[in-house]
Design a protein around this motif. Structure first.
Motif, short mmCIF file in Angstrom:
data_model
loop_
_atom_site.label_atom_id
_atom_site.label_comp_id
_atom_site.label_asym_id
_atom_site.label_seq_id
_atom_site.Cartn_x
_atom_site.Cartn_y
_atom_site.Cartn_z
N THR A 185 0.81 -1.22 0.00
CA THR A 185 0.00 0.00 0.00
C THR A 185 0.85 1.27 0.00
N TRP A 186 2.07 1.19 0.48
CA TRP A 186 2.95 2.37 0.51
C TRP A 186 3.35 2.81 -0.89
N TYR A 187 3.24 1.91 -1.85
CA TYR A 187 3.63 2.23 -3.22
C TYR A 187 2.44 2.15 -4.18
N ALA A 188 1.24 2.22 -3.67
CA ALA A 188 0.04 2.09 -4.50
C ALA A 188 -0.43 3.45 -5.00
N PHE A 189 0.48 4.18 -5.64
CA PHE A 189 0.17 5.49 -6.17
C PHE A 189 0.41 5.51 -7.68
#
Length: 474
Positions: free
Chosen positions: A119-123
């Motif tokens: 989720t920390w890289y779900a951009f």
């Protein structure tokens, strides 16, 4: 090879490559400085646990082969060093095959990070960097004139970024259609910047003009990227101006900057710089570029179908390599801003008179008297996820509990993600979180109080919690 090369765009290629390499550096730096607390071996969402429940073909990453914090740090700092070398022109100082290999390694290293980042890289800007980085592998260097097919693919990527963002707005929140979204956006955006307060207080007719101009730039101007020069240059220039306006008004990691870099790849500066003789490309390179062009066009089917769909999705990847993706942002705009305030106490039995001390975050609003800072293009991942957590606890279910546990444990790596630790000598006994409604102060309130924000308590977000056992203990 006139059909294949675009010698007039030699400077555009240089600017794009150096700019993209600079953004790669920021991305790898962000990974290197934040990963231990977020996804490290003792992080909130550890990579080892994630790779055990996923398959390499679904999330290709070298960390499926082996993971350690030392290896992740090596990958991050190696990527940062390689990116700096390409910023300095290393790609033009080596033969064409070696240059392509350097760009390919850079892309593969960052893909390995994104695919275990959870989720920390779900951009969207993660996929955007990877898609642009993949095309950069085939853009060539001083050994050959710029390949027109790849330059057109970069414009196709820019078209999807802008047009997708425009469509998601028109199809989404009604305030985009009546031009009132910017009455709220500067106040409720994920991470305001130092000028966001001032943007919010611009006259409302100007906010409507901003929204209308945004629609023109995102829904009309992108089609002119494929027009002859100088029309394509003018279209790209309008996009650059719009993105720089957004840079001034908030913190959106490297989203705006990579859009600027993509737009600059379409700018024809030859009237100012003149032609630069470059060798014709070798046959193997032509064949490879044509094959990649066909691949990207075929893979574009699903993103195009998404653009045409009434149920358009934002920021979606259609393959594990992030080769051709869908983009979009702010299909809906919040009317109010809620923020989570995290506090701790060393009182072993909290009561009404307990003194709670507040943790300070680097980017997200906290202390009402603190003017927001400018961090973009650097990405503060925890601060961004705290905005989502305030929207709904469901966004934070996987990581908020581990975050609080690490505050109670006094975890050094987690505390490094924060701007202020109110317990420098020993960790607190209890931590709690409360939800506040934030709004910008008026000019009069700012002069009277020196506060940029006004906040009011809404409710408890997390009741006082204490550590039952040390973090990492089975």
């Amino acid at each position: 090879m006139e059909w294949f090369t675009a010698p007039d765009l030699w400077l555009s290629r240089i600017v794009f490559q150096r700019g993209l390499a600079g953004l790669y550096f920021v991305a790898f730096l962000s990974a290197a400085l934040q990963f231990r607390a977020l996804i490290g071996e003792r992080g909130m969402l550890p990579v080892p646990e994630y790779v055990r429940r996923t398959r390499p073909r679904h999330t290709p990453s070298l960390f499926h082969w082996r993971y350690s914090d030392r290896l992740f740090a090596t990958v991050s700092w190696t990527g940062a060093a390689l990116a700096l070398a390409l910023v300095a022109g290393a790609g033009d100082a080596v033969p064409l095959p070696v240059s392509m290999l350097l760009w390919l390694v850079l892309w593969a290293l960052y893909l390995s990070i994104v695919n275990v980042g959870q989720t920390w890289y779900a951009f969207g800007w993660e996929s955007l960097l990877l898609e642009a980085g993949f095309l950069a592998v085939f853009l060539g260097n001083d050994d050959t004139a710029p390949p027109l097919p790849v330059l057109l693919l970069l414009r196709w990527l820019l078209f999807r970024v802008e047009f997708g963002a425009g469509l998601i707005k028109i199809r989404g929140d009604r305030c985009w259609r009546d031009l009132t979204c910017l009455y709220h956006h500067h106040e409720t955006q994920p991470m305001p910047g130092p000028l966001s307060w001032f943007f919010h207080h611009l006259p409302r007719p100007l906010h409507k003009a901003e929204a209308a101009a945004n629609h023109v730039v995102q829904l009309v101007v992108p089609f002119f990227l494929f027009a002859p020069q100088p029309v394509a240059t003018a279209a790209a220039g309008l996009m650059v101006v719009t993105q720089l306006w957004l840079v001034l008004s908030g913190n959106f990691a490297w989203l705006n900057w990579i859009t600027v870099v993509l737009a600059l790849s379409a700018v024809d500066a030859s009237p100012l710089t003149g032609d630069r003789p470059l060798p014709d490309p070798p046959l193997w390179y032509v064949v490879l570029v044509v094959a990649v062009t066909v691949l990207v066009l075929v893979r574009s089917y699903r993103p195009v179908r998404n653009l045409l769909s009434r149920n358009q999705a934002m920021n979606r990847s259609y393959d594990p390599f992030h080769l051709v993706n869908s983009y979009g942002a702010f299909g809906t705009v919040g009317r109010v801003r809620d923020e989570i305030v995290v506090e701790g106490t060393d009182d072993p039995a909290p009561h009404e008179g307990t003194v709670w001390r507040e943790y300070g975050f680097k980017g997200k609003p906290g202390d009402p008297r603190r003017l927001p800072r400018q961090f973009a293009p650097y990405h503060l991942r925890l601060d961004w996820l705290m905005w989502f957590a305030a929207l709904s606890p469901g966004y934070a279910r996987a990581w908020f509990g581990p975050f609080v546990e690490r505050l109670l444990d006094g975890d050094r790596d987690t505390l490094r993600l924060l701007a202020h630790n109110p317990f420098p000598d020993a960790p607190p006994v209890h931590v709690r979180a409360r939800l506040y409604r934030y709004r910008y102060t008026t000019w009069r309130e700012l002069r009277a109080t020196g506060a940029w924000w006004h906040r009011a308590l809404l409710r408890e977000y997390l009741p006082p919690t204490r550590l039952r056992k040390p973090v990492g203990e089975p």
